[in-house]
Write a protein that holds these residues in place. Structure first.
Motif, PDB file in Angstrom:
ATOM      1  N   UNK A 288       0.830  -1.207   0.000  1.00 58.36           N
ATOM      2  CA  UNK A 288       0.000   0.000   0.000  1.00 58.36           C
ATOM      3  C   UNK A 288       0.865   1.257   0.000  1.00 58.36           C
ATOM      4  N   UNK A 289       1.935   1.252   0.784  1.00 59.93           N
ATOM      5  CA  UNK A 289       2.843   2.405   0.807  1.00 59.93           C
ATOM      6  C   UNK A 289       3.424   2.652  -0.587  1.00 59.93           C
ATOM      7  N   UNK A 290       3.807   1.586  -1.277  1.00 61.97           N
ATOM      8  CA  UNK A 290       4.325   1.724  -2.637  1.00 61.97           C
ATOM      9  C   UNK A 290       3.285   2.353  -3.560  1.00 61.97           C
ATOM     10  N   UNK A 291       2.037   1.897  -3.466  1.00 59.86           N
ATOM     11  CA  UNK A 291       0.963   2.447  -4.294  1.00 59.86           C
ATOM     12  C   UNK A 291       0.712   3.917  -3.959  1.00 59.86           C
ATOM     13  N   UNK A 292       0.764   4.260  -2.673  1.00 59.73           N
ATOM     14  CA  UNK A 292       0.535   5.641  -2.257  1.00 59.73           C
ATOM     15  C   UNK A 292       1.648   6.558  -2.753  1.00 59.73           C
ATOM     16  N   UNK A 293       2.848   6.034  -2.821  1.00 62.55           N
ATOM     17  CA  UNK A 293       3.969   6.854  -3.293  1.00 62.55           C
ATOM     18  C   UNK A 293       3.838   7.156  -4.791  1.00 62.55           C
ATOM     19  N   UNK A 294       3.114   6.309  -5.491  1.00 58.54           N
ATOM     20  CA  UNK A 294       2.992   6.471  -6.941  1.00 58.54           C
ATOM     21  C   UNK A 294       1.704   7.178  -7.373  1.00 58.54           C
ATOM     22  N   UNK A 295       0.665   7.155  -6.526  1.00 57.89           N
ATOM     23  CA  UNK A 295      -0.648   7.632  -6.953  1.00 57.89           C
ATOM     24  C   UNK A 295      -0.919   9.083  -6.602  1.00 57.89           C
ATOM     25  N   UNK A 296      -2.039   9.591  -7.130  1.00 61.11           N
ATOM     26  CA  UNK A 296      -2.502  10.939  -6.804  1.00 61.11           C
ATOM     27  C   UNK A 296      -3.370  10.826  -5.549  1.00 61.11           C
ATOM     28  N   UNK A 297      -2.769  11.028  -4.412  1.00 60.65           N
ATOM     29  CA  UNK A 297      -3.438  10.753  -3.142  1.00 60.65           C
ATOM     30  C   UNK A 297      -4.414  11.871  -2.731  1.00 60.65           C
ATOM     31  N   UNK A 298      -4.497  12.941  -3.518  1.00 62.70           N
ATOM     32  CA  UNK A 298      -5.472  13.996  -3.241  1.00 62.70           C
ATOM     33  C   UNK A 298      -6.701  13.889  -4.140  1.00 62.70           C
ATOM     34  N   UNK A 299      -6.683  12.949  -5.064  1.00 65.59           N
ATOM     35  CA  UNK A 299      -7.804  12.770  -5.988  1.00 65.59           C
ATOM     36  C   UNK A 299      -8.808  11.804  -5.369  1.00 65.59           C
ATOM     37  N   UNK A 300      -9.980  12.306  -5.029  1.00 65.05           N
ATOM     38  CA  UNK A 300     -10.988  11.474  -4.359  1.00 65.05           C
ATOM     39  C   UNK A 300     -11.510  10.363  -5.257  1.00 65.05           C
ATOM     40  N   UNK A 301     -11.317  10.488  -6.560  1.00 67.90           N
ATOM     41  CA  UNK A 301     -11.782   9.453  -7.485  1.00 67.90           C
ATOM     42  C   UNK A 301     -10.764   8.330  -7.662  1.00 67.90           C
ATOM     43  N   UNK A 302      -9.554   8.542  -7.173  1.00 69.64           N
ATOM     44  CA  UNK A 302      -8.500   7.536  -7.318  1.00 69.64           C
ATOM     45  C   UNK A 302      -8.316   6.804  -5.981  1.00 69.64           C
ATOM     46  N   UNK A 303      -9.127   5.796  -5.764  1.00 67.39           N
ATOM     47  CA  UNK A 303      -9.084   5.033  -4.520  1.00 67.39           C
ATOM     48  C   UNK A 303      -7.925   4.040  -4.573  1.00 67.39           C
ATOM     49  N   UNK A 304      -6.953   4.238  -3.697  1.00 66.48           N
ATOM     50  CA  UNK A 304      -5.738   3.423  -3.710  1.00 66.48           C
ATOM     51  C   UNK A 304      -5.856   2.317  -2.663  1.00 66.48           C
ATOM     52  N   UNK A 305      -5.814   1.071  -3.113  1.00 70.05           N
ATOM     53  CA  UNK A 305      -5.892  -0.048  -2.182  1.00 70.05           C
ATOM     54  C   UNK A 305      -5.363  -1.311  -2.842  1.00 70.05           C
TER      55      UNK A 305
END
Length: 339
Positions: A288-305
């Motif tokens: 999950x940390x790896x995904x969070x480092x790569x994703x747009x974590x402020x975009x509410x439409x981009x649910x990272x899990x």
């Protein structure tokens, strides 16, 4: 076969936890029920505190009254039906309708284990009460409130998750394994860091959702140091400014995960199930940390899990690792996030 007291409680646990239930089934039978029941007791409190409908004072009253009954300081529960009716998650609504059954589950365990569960729940509820007091008024007024400093963030992660590491460790030492006194202290400290790691992941993953309900767990002082206010995090065009600070918190999470890995290494190899139950959340946390480092974590439409398929893959990998000498260390090392 139920993993807890009865099939109903087991069903409540399975339906209210996507990520925890797979971990629970790996636990040794000597501690599985107690840890599962504590999860449900805490989930009731969390469902009350996180209800998106209801005045803050009402939620605070319900939360305190619930905890007083569980702790044995009062006899009468509040009426949870109105709160159950407004839940958007049907499984959480069902949990609120079965609170007496969950509390009744305590009597099936010995006094020492009840004491450990109640001590942990007391700390968890104290964190949720602080949450409501900090963020409730802002949410009612349509604003956003933030934790003031990193110290408050660290305190919060201990109250709602680090204390679970303490409970888990006490249960393991009471029922499953023994360590010299000096190693017990280190094991306990690493257990706290283990819990904090998992809560930091929740915080860093859920920023957009928390902001919608007036909650910002990124400390205000840290945001001000980069020229941002909590409200600025609702605009994902501020990601470039926010990312270095965010990555700093990911680095802190990785430090906690390193301590969680060291915690697992302290568990005797003979405790196959205990190691497995600790490894799965660490593997998922690292990913999950790896995904969070790569994703747009402020975009509410981009649910990272982590997906269910990935969860199944990790379950297979960890079982293989447990059977191979040095496999646990190699799997955790290979899987960890690389900044």
């Amino acid at each position: 076969m139920p993993v807890l007291v009865n099939e109903k409680i087991d069903s409540l646990l399975e339906t209210t936890s996507r990520s925890f239930y797979p971990t629970l089934k790996y636990l040794p039978k000597k501690t599985r029920g107690q840890i599962g029941l504590l999860y449900l007791l805490a989930r009731v409190a969390d469902t009350i505190a996180d209800s998106k409908v209801g005045e803050t004072e009402v939620l605070l009253d319900h939360l305190s009254a619930y905890n007083d009954v569980v702790q044995g300081r009062a006899a009468d529960l509040p009426d949870f039906e109105p709160l159950a009716e407004v839940q958007t998650n049907e499984h959480e609504a069902e949990l609120l309708r079965n609170v007496p059954l969950v509390i009744d589950g305590l009597k099936h365990y010995q006094d020492d284990d009840q004491k450990r569960m109640l001590e942990c729940l007391e700390v968890i509820v104290s964190g949720q009460i602080l949450d409501l007091e900090r963020f409730g008024p802002a949410n009612e007024g349509g604003g956003i409130s933030a934790l003031p400093t990193d110290e408050e963030l660290d305190d919060y992660t201990f109250r709602v998750a680090g204390c679970v590491g303490v409970f888990w460790t006490k249960m393991s030492l009471a029922h499953l394994m023994k360590l010299p006194p000096d190693e017990e202290k280190l094991f306990m400290e690493r257990g706290v860091r283990f819990g904090k790691a998992l809560q930091m992941i929740n915080i860093l993953r859920d920023i957009p959702e928390d902001l919608r309900f007036g909650r910002c767990y990124i400390p205000e002082a840290a945001l001000k140091s980069i020229g941002l206010e909590p409200e600025a995090l609702m605009d994902d065009t501020n990601l470039e400014i926010f990312r270095p600070l965010y990555d700093r918190y990911l680095d802190l999470t990785n430090e906690h995960l390193e301590e969680a890995t060291a915690y697992i290494q302290m568990i005797p190899d003979t405790q196959f199930r205990l190691k497995a139950s600790c490894m799965l959340p660490v593997l998922v946390g690292q990913r999950t940390v790896t995904l969070l480092r790569e994703g747009n974590i402020l975009d509410s439409d981009e649910r990272i899990k982590v997906t269910r398929d990935e969860m199944k893959t990790y379950a297979k990998k960890l079982l293989r690792a447990l059977l191979i000498p040095g496999g646990v260390r190699r799997l955790l090392e290979k899987n960890k996030d690389a900044p």
